[in-house]
Design a protein around this motif. Structure first.
Motif, PDB file in Angstrom:
ATOM      1  N   VAL A  41       0.839  -1.192   0.000  1.00  0.00           N
ATOM      2  CA  VAL A  41       0.000   0.000   0.000  1.00  0.00           C
ATOM      3  C   VAL A  41       0.883   1.254   0.000  1.00  0.00           C
ATOM      4  O   VAL A  41       1.838   1.340   0.768  1.00  0.00           O
ATOM      5  CB  VAL A  41      -0.909  -0.001   1.255  1.00  0.00           C
ATOM      6  N   VAL A  42       0.529   2.199  -0.840  1.00  0.00           N
ATOM      7  CA  VAL A  42       1.184   3.500  -0.840  1.00  0.00           C
ATOM      8  C   VAL A  42       0.542   4.324   0.277  1.00  0.00           C
ATOM      9  O   VAL A  42      -0.689   4.399   0.365  1.00  0.00           O
ATOM     10  CB  VAL A  42       1.010   4.212  -2.206  1.00  0.00           C
ATOM     11  N   LEU A  43       1.365   4.920   1.122  1.00  0.00           N
ATOM     12  CA  LEU A  43       0.830   5.711   2.232  1.00  0.00           C
ATOM     13  C   LEU A  43      -0.042   6.840   1.693  1.00  0.00           C
ATOM     14  O   LEU A  43       0.320   7.526   0.742  1.00  0.00           O
ATOM     15  CB  LEU A  43       1.967   6.290   3.073  1.00  0.00           C
ATOM     16  N   GLY A  44      -1.219   7.000   2.321  1.00  0.00           N
ATOM     17  CA  GLY A  44      -2.139   8.066   1.931  1.00  0.00           C
ATOM     18  C   GLY A  44      -3.033   7.738   0.754  1.00  0.00           C
ATOM     19  O   GLY A  44      -3.857   8.567   0.365  1.00  0.00           O
ATOM     20  N   LYS A  45      -2.911   6.535   0.182  1.00  0.00           N
ATOM     21  CA  LYS A  45      -3.764   6.136  -0.942  1.00  0.00           C
ATOM     22  C   LYS A  45      -4.546   4.880  -0.562  1.00  0.00           C
ATOM     23  O   LYS A  45      -3.982   3.922  -0.036  1.00  0.00           O
ATOM     24  CB  LYS A  45      -2.930   5.868  -2.195  1.00  0.00           C
ATOM     25  N   GLU A  46      -5.829   4.910  -0.846  1.00  0.00           N
ATOM     26  CA  GLU A  46      -6.692   3.784  -0.496  1.00  0.00           C
ATOM     27  C   GLU A  46      -6.391   2.588  -1.404  1.00  0.00           C
ATOM     28  O   GLU A  46      -6.167   2.744  -2.596  1.00  0.00           O
ATOM     29  CB  GLU A  46      -8.157   4.194  -0.631  1.00  0.00           C
ATOM     30  N   ALA A  47      -6.396   1.420  -0.795  1.00  0.00           N
ATOM     31  CA  ALA A  47      -6.213   0.170  -1.534  1.00  0.00           C
ATOM     32  C   ALA A  47      -7.332  -0.773  -1.118  1.00  0.00           C
ATOM     33  O   ALA A  47      -7.796  -0.736   0.028  1.00  0.00           O
ATOM     34  CB  ALA A  47      -4.858  -0.449  -1.215  1.00  0.00           C
ATOM     35  N   SER A  48      -7.792  -1.598  -2.047  1.00  0.00           N
ATOM     36  CA  SER A  48      -8.869  -2.524  -1.693  1.00  0.00           C
ATOM     37  C   SER A  48      -8.719  -3.830  -2.442  1.00  0.00           C
ATOM     38  O   SER A  48      -8.042  -3.910  -3.468  1.00  0.00           O
ATOM     39  CB  SER A  48     -10.239  -1.894  -1.986  1.00  0.00           C
ATOM     40  N   ILE A  49      -9.374  -4.837  -1.889  1.00  0.00           N
ATOM     41  CA  ILE A  49      -9.414  -6.152  -2.521  1.00  0.00           C
ATOM     42  C   ILE A  49     -10.805  -6.725  -2.288  1.00  0.00           C
ATOM     43  O   ILE A  49     -11.392  -6.555  -1.216  1.00  0.00           O
ATOM     44  CB  ILE A  49      -8.303  -7.077  -1.972  1.00  0.00           C
ATOM     45  N   ASN A  50     -11.357  -7.366  -3.311  1.00  0.00           N
ATOM     46  CA  ASN A  50     -12.697  -7.941  -3.246  1.00  0.00           C
ATOM     47  C   ASN A  50     -12.597  -9.408  -3.634  1.00  0.00           C
ATOM     48  O   ASN A  50     -12.113  -9.737  -4.707  1.00  0.00           O
ATOM     49  CB  ASN A  50     -13.622  -7.192  -4.204  1.00  0.00           C
ATOM     50  N   ILE A  51     -13.059 -10.263  -2.728  1.00  0.00           N
ATOM     51  CA  ILE A  51     -13.064 -11.705  -2.995  1.00  0.00           C
ATOM     52  C   ILE A  51     -14.467 -12.217  -2.725  1.00  0.00           C
ATOM     53  O   ILE A  51     -14.948 -12.187  -1.589  1.00  0.00           O
ATOM     54  CB  ILE A  51     -12.037 -12.447  -2.110  1.00  0.00           C
ATOM     55  N   ASP A  52     -15.138 -12.658  -3.763  1.00  0.00           N
ATOM     56  CA  ASP A  52     -16.501 -13.225  -3.648  1.00  0.00           C
ATOM     57  C   ASP A  52     -17.457 -12.295  -2.898  1.00  0.00           C
ATOM     58  O   ASP A  52     -18.206 -12.727  -2.022  1.00  0.00           O
ATOM     59  CB  ASP A  52     -16.466 -14.597  -2.961  1.00  0.00           C
ATOM     60  N   GLY A  53     -17.419 -11.008  -3.208  1.00  0.00           N
ATOM     61  CA  GLY A  53     -18.341 -10.057  -2.589  1.00  0.00           C
ATOM     62  C   GLY A  53     -17.917  -9.558  -1.222  1.00  0.00           C
ATOM     63  O   GLY A  53     -18.570  -8.695  -0.642  1.00  0.00           O
TER      64      GLY A  53
END
Length: 148
Positions: free
Chosen positions: A124-136
């Motif tokens: 993750v880059v500091l200050g930037k949102e990161a997300s992951i989606n697995i089966d909803g």
């Protein structure tokens, strides 16, 4: 004449020996300088690692189950130490933040949400949102350095 040749060759041999000794001494001094520089670099890197190892981070997480927000905890996490939070039967979340450099971190996570379990690792880059989606089941994180 033989004596002159003999004396000359002995003097030349001593001169060569002295030159070899001077070269050897120069090499030793040069290696000592290099070793001192290497020691200074290692000490500096060790200090940088120590300073980085003591950083703490604010992690704002959001958990979604089929696009419905289930929880949004904020955790203050010391680097390389696990932090966790859980709410009854809704979710259980644990993570470890490991600094990579001054602007990125690695997150090792463990999320139990809606009867499912996932344990993604993210850079993750500091200050930037990161997300992951697995089966909803979605995990979204925003990481910043703690000001304290």
């Amino acid at each position: 004449m033989n004596d002159v040749t003999s004396i000359t060759s002995k003097l030349l041999a001593k001169k060569i020996t002295v030159n070899k000794a001077l070269i050897a001494l120069s090499c030793i001094i040069y290696m000592e300088i290099i070793m001192k520089k290497l020691i200074a670099i290692v000490a500096l890197l060790g200090f940088a690692s120590f300073a980085q190892a003591n950083d703490s981070f604010v992690v704002k997480a959001k958990f979604y189950d089929n696009k419905s927000l289930i929880g949004s905890p904020t955790l203050v996490v010391n680097s390389n130490e696990e932090a966790s939070v859980s709410v009854d039967n809704l979710y259980s979340f644990a993570l470890t933040v490991t600094p990579i450099d001054g602007s990125t971190v690695s997150l090792a996570t463990d999320l139990k949400l809606g009867g499912k379990h996932m344990a993604p690792s993210l850079v993750v880059v500091l200050g930037k949102e990161a997300s992951i989606n697995i089966d909803g089941k979605e995990l979204s994180v925003l990481v910043r350095k703690s000001s304290s």
